[in-house]
Scaffold this active site. Structure first.
Site, mmCIF file in Angstrom:
data_model
loop_
_atom_site.group_PDB
_atom_site.id
_atom_site.type_symbol
_atom_site.label_atom_id
_atom_site.label_comp_id
_atom_site.label_asym_id
_atom_site.label_seq_id
_atom_site.Cartn_x
_atom_site.Cartn_y
_atom_site.Cartn_z
ATOM 1 N N SER A 152 5.421 -2.786 -8.479
ATOM 2 C CA SER A 152 4.485 -3.028 -7.377
ATOM 3 C C SER A 152 4.527 -4.496 -7.002
ATOM 4 C CB SER A 152 3.062 -2.654 -7.800
ATOM 5 O OG SER A 152 2.112 -3.116 -6.858
ATOM 6 N N TYR A 164 -3.540 -3.533 -14.064
ATOM 7 C CA TYR A 164 -2.525 -2.892 -13.233
ATOM 8 C C TYR A 164 -1.412 -3.872 -12.885
ATOM 9 C CZ TYR A 164 -0.478 -0.252 -9.357
ATOM 10 O OH TYR A 164 0.387 0.416 -8.534
#
Length: 248
Positions: A152, A164
């Site tokens: 990401s 995350y």
């Protein structure tokens, strides 16, 4: 001839979103898709879409956070097909139970509970590690194979996404390390790092934090980048990550 004709491709998180679009794209290039996730009904829908478009696919439901489950998956694929040519490490995400009760987008480091942190790390880095750990030996024995992991942009730039971002950043480092360690066996290991992608899970998240109007990229475009790495990237391109949906 299609570029992936006859290849066996394991795609994790293939029940929806980026995983489903990637499964469709890989199948369209001639590969036999092994779609994997926990929710079998979603996987069966992916398989049907592939077959309706003239492709070939099977699905297996496994909890990929458990090493023995990943081993069982590999055993099934090897028994049925005798080889594994492609691994797309897509499974991951930001579980709804972590953000559904918050009033702001980012959980600060000092606000995370140990349980929340562990859940994100397990979902987003343990799964790709276990898949690489169990599947690379097969590719090494074949002296061929391609791995693409979905990281990401949150793992590539400074962000406020806590665990995350840490996990997605770890995917980049794992990709580089695995590439170095497997280059001599003819294996390519790369990654893609999308920005915000229009998926069912992302829409739920956006709504929960009051960002329904945020601009998003498409899962199909992420799949195109993955197809490039699987089909058209030069052999010397390994250990790399392709950034998507960014002007920074």
């Amino acid at each position: 001839m299609k570029k992936l004709e006859g290849k066996i491709a394991i795609i994790t998180g293939a029940g929806k979103g980026i995983g489903r679009e990637t499964a469709l794209a890989v199948a369209a290039e001639g590969a036999i898709v092994v779609a994997v996730a926990r929710t079998r009904s979603n996987l069966e829908e992916t398989v049907k879409l592939i077959e309706d478009n003239g492709g070939s696919a099977v699905c297996f439901s496994h909890d990929l956070t458990v090493g023995t489950e990943v081993e069982a998956l590999v055993a099934k694929v090897m028994e049925r097909f005798g080889r594994i040519d492609i691994l797309v490490n897509n499974a991951g995400g930001y579980p709804a139970e972590i953000y559904k009760n918050i009033e702001h987008q980012a959980i600060k480091f000092w606000e995370w509970t140990e349980e929340q942190w562990d859940q994100i790390i397990k979902t987003n880095i343990r799964i790709p590690f276990l898949c690489i750990n169990k599947i690379l030996p097969v590719m090494i024995s074949q002296k061929s194979g391609k791995v693409v992991s979905v990281s990401s942009r949150m793992g590539r730039i400074a962000s406020q996404m806590g665990a995350y971002a840490v996990a997605k950043g770890a995917i980049i480092t794992m990709t580089k390390t695995a590439a170095i360690q497997t280059k001599e066996y003819g294996i390519q290991v790369n990654a893609v790092a999308p920005g915000i992608v229009d998926t069912p899970g992302q829409r739920v998240y956006n709504h929960s934090v009051g960002q329904d109007d945020v601009a998003m990229g498409s899962a199909a475009d992420v799949a195109k980048a993955i197809i490039y790495l699987l089909c058209d990237a030069p052999d010397v391109m390994t250990g790399q990550s392709i950034d998507l949906f960014t002007t920074v």
